[in-house]
Design a protein around this motif. Sequence first.
Motif, mmCIF file in Angstrom:
data_model
loop_
_atom_site.group_PDB
_atom_site.id
_atom_site.type_symbol
_atom_site.label_atom_id
_atom_site.label_comp_id
_atom_site.label_asym_id
_atom_site.label_seq_id
_atom_site.Cartn_x
_atom_site.Cartn_y
_atom_site.Cartn_z
ATOM 1 N N HIS A 53 -2.532 -11.794 -1.142
ATOM 2 C CA HIS A 53 -1.829 -11.890 0.132
ATOM 3 C C HIS A 53 -0.545 -12.685 -0.074
ATOM 4 N N LEU A 84 -3.735 -4.392 6.914
ATOM 5 C CA LEU A 84 -4.829 -4.408 5.943
ATOM 6 C C LEU A 84 -5.003 -5.804 5.371
ATOM 7 N N GLN A 85 -6.258 -6.178 5.156
ATOM 8 C CA GLN A 85 -6.583 -7.453 4.529
ATOM 9 C C GLN A 85 -7.526 -7.194 3.357
ATOM 10 N N LEU A 129 -9.151 2.828 0.535
ATOM 11 C CA LEU A 129 -9.296 1.389 0.336
ATOM 12 C C LEU A 129 -10.345 0.809 1.270
ATOM 13 N N GLN A 130 -10.359 1.289 2.501
ATOM 14 C CA GLN A 130 -11.315 0.763 3.478
ATOM 15 C C GLN A 130 -12.721 1.300 3.227
ATOM 16 N N THR A 168 -4.987 4.509 2.171
ATOM 17 C CA THR A 168 -5.473 3.357 2.927
ATOM 18 C C THR A 168 -6.893 3.592 3.438
ATOM 19 N N SER A 169 -7.209 4.835 3.756
ATOM 20 C CA SER A 169 -8.576 5.159 4.174
ATOM 21 C C SER A 169 -9.542 4.941 3.017
ATOM 22 N N ALA A 197 -10.217 -3.060 1.149
ATOM 23 C CA ALA A 197 -9.451 -3.686 2.226
ATOM 24 C C ALA A 197 -10.072 -3.334 3.578
ATOM 25 N N PHE A 198 -9.710 -4.105 4.607
ATOM 26 C CA PHE A 198 -10.232 -3.858 5.949
ATOM 27 C C PHE A 198 -9.174 -4.282 6.967
ATOM 28 N N ARG A 199 -9.360 -3.826 8.184
ATOM 29 C CA ARG A 199 -8.511 -4.262 9.292
ATOM 30 C C ARG A 199 -9.366 -5.099 10.240
ATOM 31 N N PRO A 245 0.802 -1.232 0.000
ATOM 32 C CA PRO A 245 0.000 0.000 0.000
ATOM 33 C C PRO A 245 0.835 1.283 0.000
#
Length: 238
Positions: free
Chosen positions: A200, A186-187, A171-172, A168-169, A177-179, A153
């Motif tokens: 991954h 991030l996943q 993406l979520q 990253t914000s 992606a999420f945490r 990222p």
Amino acid sequence: MNDLMHSGSGGGTLPTMSTREIAELTSKKHQHVMRDAGAMFKALDMDQEGYVHFWTDPQNGQRYREFLLPKDLTLTLVAGYDIQLRHRIVKRLEEIEARVSDPMVALNDAAALRGFLLTYSEKVIALEHKVEELAPKAEALDLLETSEGSVGPRLAAKMLNMPEKKFTSWLQTNRWAFRQNGIGPLQAYVDKRDRGYLEHRPHTYRDQVRGEDRTIAQMMITPKGLKRLAERLSGGRA
């Protein structure tokens, strides 16, 4: 003066009159002429966007909206004005048409030349703004073309010309992606992995507290994902 030209359906050049000049000739406020023009388009069931033009005020550099109207719409617009105002418009249209039919007249007319130069300057300024707007995206796309593998990222944010936290914000927020439980690395969402946008990869690091090596699944963005993100961030759909 602001007598401008636009290409007609037959490829020729047609004279137009701007709502700004109509306002000047009729001593009306431009916002009122724009309002009247909008009402005219609605009554005629016409799409007004095809007549929109943006001009740049040389004093403050701001861009403003106006309409460029061909002769028939100009006359339709001022039909409700008093006879003296209509006469001014008709005489002005005759002057514009004369310049179109005789280019030597336009070359010898300071007002016409000034109008042409102002129009050209406005187009140059608009193009400069567009270039400035697209430059970061072009740079990002150049980087994407040279990308040969998946990236994390942080590097992806740099390639897409975005701050890492904002990226990253994004993406979520946009379900890329999420945490887990709102924390941790991030996943990737399953659908983005299935589409080949994210993957991954095992990442091994040294746990200083436990004094041992640990392996986690690190989210990576594939070249296909980078291309899709560039499209999304430039206004494309998911």
